[in-house]
Design a protein around this motif. Structure first.
Motif, PDB file in Angstrom:
ATOM      1  N   VAL A  19       0.249  20.277  -2.160  1.00  0.00           N
ATOM      2  CA  VAL A  19       0.069  19.281  -2.518  1.00  0.00           C
ATOM      3  C   VAL A  19      -0.227  18.149  -1.481  1.00  0.00           C
ATOM      4  N   ILE A  20       0.575  18.038  -0.716  1.00  0.00           N
ATOM      5  CA  ILE A  20       0.637  16.932   0.538  1.00  0.00           C
ATOM      6  C   ILE A  20      -0.015  17.455   1.719  1.00  0.00           C
ATOM      7  N   GLY A  21      -0.116  18.816   1.924  1.00  0.00           N
ATOM      8  CA  GLY A  21      -0.942  19.379   3.034  1.00  0.00           C
ATOM      9  C   GLY A  21      -2.308  19.325   3.045  1.00  0.00           C
ATOM     10  N   VAL A  22      -2.897  18.116   3.122  1.00  0.00           N
ATOM     11  CA  VAL A  22      -4.406  17.986   2.976  1.00  0.00           C
ATOM     12  C   VAL A  22      -5.018  17.140   4.359  1.00  0.00           C
ATOM     13  N   HIS A  23      -6.130  17.215   4.521  1.00  0.00           N
ATOM     14  CA  HIS A  23      -6.480  16.366   5.762  1.00  0.00           C
ATOM     15  C   HIS A  23      -6.576  14.684   5.407  1.00  0.00           C
ATOM     16  N   ASP A  24      -6.243  13.959   6.354  1.00  0.00           N
ATOM     17  CA  ASP A  24      -6.200  12.770   6.050  1.00  0.00           C
ATOM     18  C   ASP A  24      -7.058  11.985   7.331  1.00  0.00           C
ATOM     19  N   PRO A  25      -8.257  11.388   6.838  1.00  0.00           N
ATOM     20  CA  PRO A  25      -9.112  10.585   7.795  1.00  0.00           C
ATOM     21  C   PRO A  25      -8.518   9.354   8.446  1.00  0.00           C
ATOM     22  N   LEU A  26      -7.287   8.884   7.803  1.00  0.00           N
ATOM     23  CA  LEU A  26      -6.415   7.714   8.182  1.00  0.00           C
ATOM     24  C   LEU A  26      -5.642   8.274   9.256  1.00  0.00           C
ATOM     25  N   ASP A  27      -5.359   9.329   9.558  1.00  0.00           N
ATOM     26  CA  ASP A  27      -4.329   9.832  10.713  1.00  0.00           C
ATOM     27  C   ASP A  27      -5.006  10.541  11.493  1.00  0.00           C
ATOM     28  N   SER A  28      -5.152  10.054  12.728  1.00  0.00           N
ATOM     29  CA  SER A  28      -5.810  10.817  13.640  1.00  0.00           C
ATOM     30  C   SER A  28      -5.552  12.076  14.207  1.00  0.00           C
ATOM     31  N   THR A  29      -4.135  12.356  14.048  1.00  0.00           N
ATOM     32  CA  THR A  29      -3.516  13.731  14.409  1.00  0.00           C
ATOM     33  C   THR A  29      -3.575  14.699  13.027  1.00  0.00           C
ATOM     34  N   SER A  30      -4.257  14.455  12.071  1.00  0.00           N
ATOM     35  CA  SER A  30      -4.229  15.125  10.847  1.00  0.00           C
ATOM     36  C   SER A  30      -5.073  16.277  11.286  1.00  0.00           C
TER      37      SER A  30
ATOM     38  N   TYR B 270       0.949  -1.110   0.038  1.00  0.00           N
ATOM     39  CA  TYR B 270      -0.091   0.129  -0.015  1.00  0.00           C
ATOM     40  C   TYR B 270       0.872   1.203  -0.083  1.00  0.00           C
ATOM     41  N   ASP B 271       0.344   2.498  -0.217  1.00  0.00           N
ATOM     42  CA  ASP B 271       0.966   3.755  -0.397  1.00  0.00           C
ATOM     43  C   ASP B 271       0.765   4.268   0.833  1.00  0.00           C
ATOM     44  N   ALA B 272       1.623   5.273   1.538  1.00  0.00           N
ATOM     45  CA  ALA B 272       1.411   6.132   2.367  1.00  0.00           C
ATOM     46  C   ALA B 272       0.444   7.079   2.005  1.00  0.00           C
ATOM     47  N   SER B 273      -0.426   8.117   2.785  1.00  0.00           N
ATOM     48  CA  SER B 273      -1.353   8.897   2.165  1.00  0.00           C
ATOM     49  C   SER B 273      -0.448  10.152   1.427  1.00  0.00           C
ATOM     50  N   LEU B 274       0.646  10.368   1.811  1.00  0.00           N
ATOM     51  CA  LEU B 274       1.136  11.530   1.080  1.00  0.00           C
ATOM     52  C   LEU B 274       1.605  11.061  -0.454  1.00  0.00           C
ATOM     53  N   VAL B 275       1.903   9.783  -0.437  1.00  0.00           N
ATOM     54  CA  VAL B 275       2.375   9.192  -1.691  1.00  0.00           C
ATOM     55  C   VAL B 275       1.093   9.011  -2.624  1.00  0.00           C
ATOM     56  N   THR B 276      -0.314   8.880  -2.010  1.00  0.00           N
ATOM     57  CA  THR B 276      -1.432   8.833  -2.798  1.00  0.00           C
ATOM     58  C   THR B 276      -1.640  10.153  -3.407  1.00  0.00           C
ATOM     59  N   GLU B 277      -1.409  11.334  -2.362  1.00  0.00           N
ATOM     60  CA  GLU B 277      -1.622  12.624  -3.035  1.00  0.00           C
ATOM     61  C   GLU B 277      -0.488  12.921  -4.183  1.00  0.00           C
ATOM     62  N   LEU B 278       0.748  12.652  -4.161  1.00  0.00           N
ATOM     63  CA  LEU B 278       1.888  12.512  -5.175  1.00  0.00           C
ATOM     64  C   LEU B 278       1.378  12.041  -6.357  1.00  0.00           C
ATOM     65  N   ARG B 279       0.701  10.842  -6.266  1.00  0.00           N
ATOM     66  CA  ARG B 279       0.129  10.245  -7.476  1.00  0.00           C
ATOM     67  C   ARG B 279      -1.049  10.973  -8.055  1.00  0.00           C
ATOM     68  N   ARG B 280      -1.953  11.337  -7.022  1.00  0.00           N
ATOM     69  CA  ARG B 280      -3.086  12.283  -7.693  1.00  0.00           C
ATOM     70  C   ARG B 280      -2.682  13.483  -8.163  1.00  0.00           C
ATOM     71  N   ALA B 281      -1.477  13.913  -8.031  1.00  0.00           N
ATOM     72  CA  ALA B 281      -1.154  15.255  -8.707  1.00  0.00           C
ATOM     73  C   ALA B 281      -0.299  15.104  -9.709  1.00  0.00           C
ATOM     74  N   GLY B 282      -0.215  13.585 -10.065  1.00  0.00           N
ATOM     75  CA  GLY B 282       0.670  13.226 -11.302  1.00  0.00           C
ATOM     76  C   GLY B 282       2.167  13.253 -11.439  1.00  0.00           C
ATOM     77  N   MET B 283       2.484  13.141 -10.202  1.00  0.00           N
ATOM     78  CA  MET B 283       3.937  13.362  -9.833  1.00  0.00           C
ATOM     79  C   MET B 283       4.869  11.892 -10.023  1.00  0.00           C
ATOM     80  N   PRO B 284       5.554  11.700 -11.134  1.00  0.00           N
ATOM     81  CA  PRO B 284       6.316  10.480 -11.270  1.00  0.00           C
ATOM     82  C   PRO B 284       7.339  10.459  -9.977  1.00  0.00           C
TER      83      PRO B 284
END
Length: 507
Positions: free
Chosen positions: A236-247, A110-124
């Protein structure tokens, strides 16, 4: 660094410049990504910034971005700009080791949430960068897979624990990188490599999928060539993440606009008395003092502030961090995943397998901190050590609150010295820990911090300038950093990385 071929020119461009070229159709993402991969192949054998290079997938992802752009799709601003990711960040399908033999060869599902955001932003994703084992260190000498070298001088350290990410950006091996900062591991490497590094407000970037060192201190953030580039990546990476209780629930906004500010009128800048005295290299201090005068010239009001509890930050940190590390690393037991070593003789039990696995899988620095943390948490010592350190942490948070009543931002040198030579401090843990004396308070309090180059010290190596802001006021970092960077760049006649020596290219 001088530009040569067209490919080399692309590896000298900022992320913002590359994004503009991509939007204008002057280059493709495949061209940009291939240029960086070619430079990795040519230069990284000497630098060792990467532990894993993601060649095929990066080019495939770049080609998909090009297809989407050709089809007229409205893409995110950094779409097509490649990036490197610190090896402590879980990345699906890519070997992720946290710089440790304990996880050698592990491929996350699986991907870390910030990696998910990088992929969503289209960053190889170009690959995974080297680091001190489990992020424990200030020099990247504690990687189980060999040290990373500073592109300014290959006989010197690139900082740590995220030396690989900083060296990759400094050497033109990636336009952007992700680092993590537990006590300065983004900012200190940035300082000694002439790059920009940002530790966001705690909770400002999701920690889901980061291999934890100290959960109350860890924070991922950008590494880049410029303040603007860091702002673009931060959004790009500074977004709320429900998977992280401290986000944090509110995303980072206004950072790019702040990085483009032209003056500091009305800004109060506080120089921290406790972060710049004895032990600071004269050239580092001189570069800092000059930068402060430039801020004054840009319209800022400069005041001196005192944070007396900062004198105890290092001691408190090196009780809190090992205590949390001893708990977080308990899962590496030879039973569930990662390395498994059975005892050479005697019975094979859970205890003997655990002991053999940890003995073989953890390096000396990790063992040192686990032992220290376990002791600090043990019965009879908890209140004297860990409990007392947490009280000091509260005092540091109060000092920050008082200081921010007097100033909008606080400033200091990022690190006391420039990059030291390999081996100088590896056998002296206390001397090594002192490299983080100026960066640790921000992690204990959760406030955001930014490091940018302040110039070259008396030894010809880069020094760093640190800006700290109140919690959730990350935009202030970028406003101050952007104005100062612009003024310094004009003085230098170009980016400071252009002053670094050219690296030898492998045939």
């Amino acid at each position: 660094m001088s530009a040569g071929s067209a490919g080399e020119d692309l590896t000298r461009r900022t992320a913002a410049e590359l994004a503009e070229l991509l939007r204008a159709g002057e280059v493709s993402s495949v061209e940009v990504t291939r240029a960086h991969l070619d430079r990795v192949a040519a230069v990284d054998p000497a630098v060792h910034a990467y532990l894993h290079v993601n060649t095929d997938e990066a080019l495939e992802d770049a080609a998909r971005v090009d297809e989407r752009r050709a089809a007229g799709e409205d893409l995110p601003e950094l779409a097509g700009v490649p990036i490197a990711v610190k090896d402590v960040v879980v990345t699906r399908g890519q070997v992720t080791t946290a710089g440790s033999k304990m996880l050698e060869g592990w491929v996350p599902p699986y991907d870390a949430s910030l990696v998910t955001e990088l992929r969503r932003a289209g960053m190889p994703i170009l690959g995974k960068t080297n680091m001190d084992e489990f992020a424990m260190g200030s020099s990247t000498e504690h990687s189980a897979f060999g040290p990373t070298r500073n592109p300014w001088d290959l006989d010197r350290i690139p900082g740590g624990s995220g030396g690989g990410s900083a060296a990759a950006v400094a050497a033109g091996l990636a336009p952007l990188a992700i680092g993590t900062d537990t006590g300065g591991s983004i900012r200190q490497p940035a300082a000694v490599t002439g790059t920009v590094g940002v530790k966001p407000t705690y909770g400002g970037v999701s920690r889901y999928g980061l291999i934890a060192l100290a959960s109350s201190l860890d924070q991922a953030g950008p590494v880049s060539r410029t303040v603007l580039d860091s702002a673009l990546l931060h959004e790009v990476i500074g977004v709320h993440d429900p998977l992280d209780s401290t986000s944090l629930t509110d995303p980072a906004t206004g950072l790019v606009a702040a990085a483009r500010s032209r003056d500091l009128a009305g800004m109060r800048v506080g120089v921290v008395t406790e972060l710049g005295g004895e032990g600071y290299q004269p050239g580092v201090r001189a570069a800092f003092d000059h930068a402060v005068e430039l801020l004054r010239g840009a319209g800022a009001e400069v005041v001196e502030v005192s944070c007396p509890s900062f004198d105890y930050a290092l001691a408190a940190y090196y009780l809190i961090l090992p205590a949390e590390a001893s708990s977080n690393l308990a899962k590496f037991d030879g039973m569930r995943y990662g390395l498994r070593v059975e005892p050479a003789d005697g019975p094979v039990t859970a205890e003997t397998v655990m002991a053999a696995t940890r003995g073989a899988g953890f390096g000396d620095e990790v063992k040192r901190r686990i032992i220290l943390g376990t002791h600090a948490l043990s019965a009879g010592y908890y209140d004297a050590y860990y409990g007392s350190a947490q009280k000091v942490r509260t005092l540091i948070q109060r000092d920050f609150a008082a200081a921010f009543e007097q100033a909008d931002v606080l400033v200091s040198p990022t690190a006391p010295t420039t990059a030291f030579r390999f081996g100088e401090k590896v056998d002296d843990p206390l001397a090594m820990y002192l490299n983080d004396v100026a960066t640790i308070p921000a992690n204990l309090a959760g406030v955001p911090g930014l490091s940018l180059p302040s110039g070259l010290s008396d030894d010809g190596l880069p020094a760093g300038f640190q800006v700290l802001a109140p919690i959730r006021e990350d935009a202030r970092l970028y406003r101050v950093g952007g104005v100062l960077e612009r003024m310094l760049t004009e003085e230098w006649g170009g980016p400071i990385l252009d002053k670094a020596p050219e690296l030898e290219v492998t045939a």
